[in-house]
Design an enzyme around this catalytic site. Structure first.
Site, mmCIF file in Angstrom:
data_model
loop_
_atom_site.group_PDB
_atom_site.id
_atom_site.type_symbol
_atom_site.label_atom_id
_atom_site.label_comp_id
_atom_site.label_asym_id
_atom_site.label_seq_id
_atom_site.Cartn_x
_atom_site.Cartn_y
_atom_site.Cartn_z
ATOM 1 N N GLY A 34 0.808 -1.224 0.000
ATOM 2 C CA GLY A 34 0.000 0.000 0.000
ATOM 3 C C GLY A 34 0.836 1.267 0.000
ATOM 4 O O GLY A 34 1.938 1.300 0.527
ATOM 5 N N GLY A 36 0.982 3.890 1.645
ATOM 6 C CA GLY A 36 1.550 4.308 2.919
ATOM 7 C C GLY A 36 2.689 3.391 3.317
ATOM 8 O O GLY A 36 2.792 2.277 2.829
ATOM 9 N N ALA A 37 3.535 3.880 4.219
ATOM 10 C CA ALA A 37 4.647 3.056 4.678
ATOM 11 C C ALA A 37 4.088 1.838 5.402
ATOM 12 O O ALA A 37 3.005 1.892 5.966
ATOM 13 C CB ALA A 37 5.520 3.867 5.617
ATOM 14 N N TYR A 38 4.810 0.742 5.347
ATOM 15 C CA TYR A 38 4.342 -0.471 6.023
ATOM 16 C C TYR A 38 4.256 -0.199 7.521
ATOM 17 O O TYR A 38 5.104 0.462 8.095
ATOM 18 C CB TYR A 38 5.301 -1.629 5.758
ATOM 19 N N GLY A 39 3.216 -0.711 8.105
ATOM 20 C CA GLY A 39 3.075 -0.518 9.545
ATOM 21 C C GLY A 39 2.219 0.675 9.912
ATOM 22 O O GLY A 39 2.265 1.132 11.036
ATOM 23 N N THR A 40 1.462 1.184 8.939
ATOM 24 C CA THR A 40 0.518 2.245 9.280
ATOM 25 C C THR A 40 -0.889 1.844 8.870
ATOM 26 O O THR A 40 -1.078 0.964 8.036
ATOM 27 C CB THR A 40 0.869 3.588 8.605
ATOM 28 N N VAL A 41 -1.834 2.495 9.501
ATOM 29 C CA VAL A 41 -3.237 2.215 9.236
ATOM 30 C C VAL A 41 -3.924 3.562 9.014
ATOM 31 O O VAL A 41 -3.547 4.554 9.648
ATOM 32 C CB VAL A 41 -3.860 1.483 10.461
ATOM 33 N N LYS A 56 -8.973 -1.613 6.921
ATOM 34 C CA LYS A 56 -8.162 -2.830 7.013
ATOM 35 C C LYS A 56 -8.020 -3.355 5.598
ATOM 36 O O LYS A 56 -9.020 -3.647 4.941
ATOM 37 C CB LYS A 56 -8.832 -3.879 7.884
ATOM 38 N N ASP A 158 -10.631 -18.037 15.797
ATOM 39 C CA ASP A 158 -9.392 -17.424 16.264
ATOM 40 C C ASP A 158 -9.707 -16.365 17.309
ATOM 41 O O ASP A 158 -9.177 -15.268 17.267
ATOM 42 C CB ASP A 158 -8.625 -16.823 15.083
#
Lengths: 313, 260
Positions: A34, A36-41, A56, A158
């Site tokens: 995506g 955006g940088a990995y690790g952002t939402v 998500k 889960d």
């Protein structure tokens, strides 16, 4: 943990799949992650209603036939459940699919934003732990959500504190169900170790299973609400089973499922211990409910609906 | 439906030469005349574009590039550590579907999922399901289970008179195809592999020949009632179930994939 998955993502770049040779390791370039940088939402506030939403995204590998049918089904189930507007289920506002490359489709699920999960909620709880009436309320809501899912023939599979959301008003919302297949595939893909702590014995043994698996997880979470740490922290399937049997006792040969390869003789005999030895905060009713949830035989384990009628709830 | 005339056969051969990639991957009956794939593809693209534009306007967010746009929603990019881990991005590998389940637990998961989906959508396979969860139907017998499930779990071995099994159609269908084949062999047209044969080839290639064994057992010994004697292992149940679902799917879609 985060580092390893982030570094793996770096090998993903735009364009056609190319095999990049790096020593002995081969990486398949799939697609750019995506924007955006990995690790952002991404999170947003609706200026009209003042409510928050969060995105998500699920990246789905596709072939010339398009989106896998199973994904379409899963999304359809989620949307169908949404129509009931259940108070204990996280709201799904929209599903947006966008074709990223020939090999990948990004499915973005727009959910209501809840700022904490049960895990952080329990971590934040002050030292003596949650009072019994608070646990009772949480359990009641959790079981309400679960019995709703089960009545619609949806297994969570889960259930764990990380995907039980708790709003600032103390409302419980179940999340992350229905997409179970996506995660079962993710397990093999990501270096992140999937937790076994809430898995039921029948799943650990590889036996047939159904809705009772979620009730087992509920039992583990129930104990954790008092203890503020997980009840069974196994490091492998066998270790998890050993830890379970050391508390509930080794089941008899008659109770042992026929359709499993692992024999009962692999485990050392244990007698059941009083559950209050492990969870001293439990009241009599609470101990009774916990034992009914942590029943080895899935057919004799209490159902979500019966648990709601239990004296504790 | 199996009455394919000579002209049709030639048309199909011509189509295969025109679309070699289709010839390798699909077997299909041309029921509605030739399809302009290019036009269809364009139409699909246009529709998809419309849908994503609508999404983009509704949420003032460009989902394709993951970029917020000005509008009613005030977007902010936050670290995953600041939100419940549930919102984290995940990956799904579509290829994993076709791979063999590595262990029993994994195959269980798949079956479970299948069952959920099928019971909720009342898939046409319900009468022939031999999957795990059916076998131990009591596991899912909750208070609010739909009557369909109750019936299925309460009567795991329905009598043949009441229920039509998909396998009932197999020997009959095969015979008719066989006779067609012999009729055809007298003509100069090259013998075509029938869709059914292709399917079988593919299964056997995949090492699932026991499915046809399963059918053979039924065909040769129809009087045998004690079917429970043939113990089918869970993994086999799962596989048989998958294959049967495949048959139904292919019956509906009429487009099985040929062996790779």
């Amino acid at each position: 943990m985060r580092f390893s998955s982030a570094s793996r993502e770096k090998f993903r770049s735009t364009g056609n799949p190319v095999m990049a040779q790096d020593g002995d390791v081969q990486y398949e370039r799939v697609a750019e992650i995506g924007g955006g940088a990995y690790g952002t939402v991404y999170k947003a506030r609706d200026t009209e209603s003042g409510k928050f939403v969060a995105l998500k995204s699920v990246r789905v590998h596709t072939d010339h036939e398009g989106l896998p049918l199973s994904t379409v089904r899963e999304v359809a189930v989620l949307r169908r459940l949404e129509q009931f507007d259940h108070p204990n289920i996280v709201k799904l506002m929209d599903v947006c699919a966008s074709l990223r490359t020939e090999q990948e489709t990004k499915v973005t699920l727009v959910f209501e934003h809840v700022d904490q999960d049960l895990k952080t909620y329990l971590e934040k709880a002050p030292p003596p732990g949650l009072p019994t009436h608070r646990v009772r309320d949480l359990m009641h809501q959790l079981l309400c959500g679960l019995s709703f899912l089960h009545s619609h023939l949806v297994l969570h599979r889960d259930l764990k504190p990380e995907n039980i959301l708790v709003t600032s008003r103390g409302q419980v919302k179940l999340a992350d169900f229905g997409l179970a297949r996506i995660y079962s595939c993710t397990m093999a893909l990501t270096p992140v170790v999937v937790t076994l702590w809430y898995r039921s014995p029948e799943v650990l043994l590889g036996s047939s299973y159904g809705t009772p698996v979620d009730l087992w997880s509920t039992g583990c979470i129930f104990a954790e609400m008092f203890m503020r740490k997980p009840l069974f922290c196994g490091e492998s399937e066998a270790d998890q089973l050993t830890k379970i049997f050391s508390v509930i006792g080794l089941p008899s040969q008659e109770e042992w499922p026929n359709d499993v390869t692992l024999s009962r003789e692999n485990f050392s005999p244990h007698n059941p211990q009083p559950i209050t030895d492990h969870v001293p905060e439990l009241t009599n009713e609470g101990a009774d409910l916990l034992m009914k949830l942590l029943t080895f035989d899935p057919l004799r384990r209490i159902s979500a609906l019966s648990a709601l009628e239990h004296a504790f709830c | 439906m199996t009455n394919v005339d000579i002209q049709n056969l030639w048309e199909r051969h011509a189509a295969r030469r025109t679309y070699p990639h289709l010839a390798r991957t699909r077997v299909c009956r041309n029921l509605f005349g030739p399809v302009d794939h290019e036009e269809l593809g364009c139409e699909m693209q246009r529709r998809l574009q419309e849908i994503s534009e609508r999404d983009q306007t509704r949420w003032n967010f460009n989902f394709e590039d993951n970029v917020p746009l000005p509008g009613n929603y005030e977007w902010e990019e936050i670290s995953v550590s600041a939100v419940p881990s549930f919102y984290k991005e995940s990956v799904r590998n579509g290829k994993a579907r076709t791979g063999n389940a590595k262990d029993a637990a994994e195959s269980n998961m798949e079956t479970g999922c299948k069952n959920e989906a099928q019971s909720s959508f009342q898939a046409p396979t319900s009468s022939v399901e031999v999957n795990q969860e059916n076998r131990s139907g009591a596991l899912n017998a909750q208070e609010l289970v739909t009557p369909v499930c109750r019936r299925r779990s309460g009567n795991p071995e329905p009598s043949r008179q009441n229920t039509t099994h998909i396998t009932d159609f197999f020997p009959k269908r095969k015979r008719s195809l066989d006779t067609k084949q012999t009729e055809r062999s007298s003509s100069s047209i090259p013998a075509e592999v029938t869709p059914r044969k292709r399917i079988r080839c593919r299964w056997e290639d995949l090492g699932v020949s026991h499915f046809s064994d399963h059918l053979a057992v039924k065909k040769k010994r129809p009087q045998r009632n004690k079917r429970s004697e043939r113990r089918v292992r869970p993994s086999e149940c799962h596989r048989i179930h998958l294959q049967m679902s495949l048959c139904v799917l292919m019956g509906v879609l009429g487009a099985p994939k040929s062996s790779v």
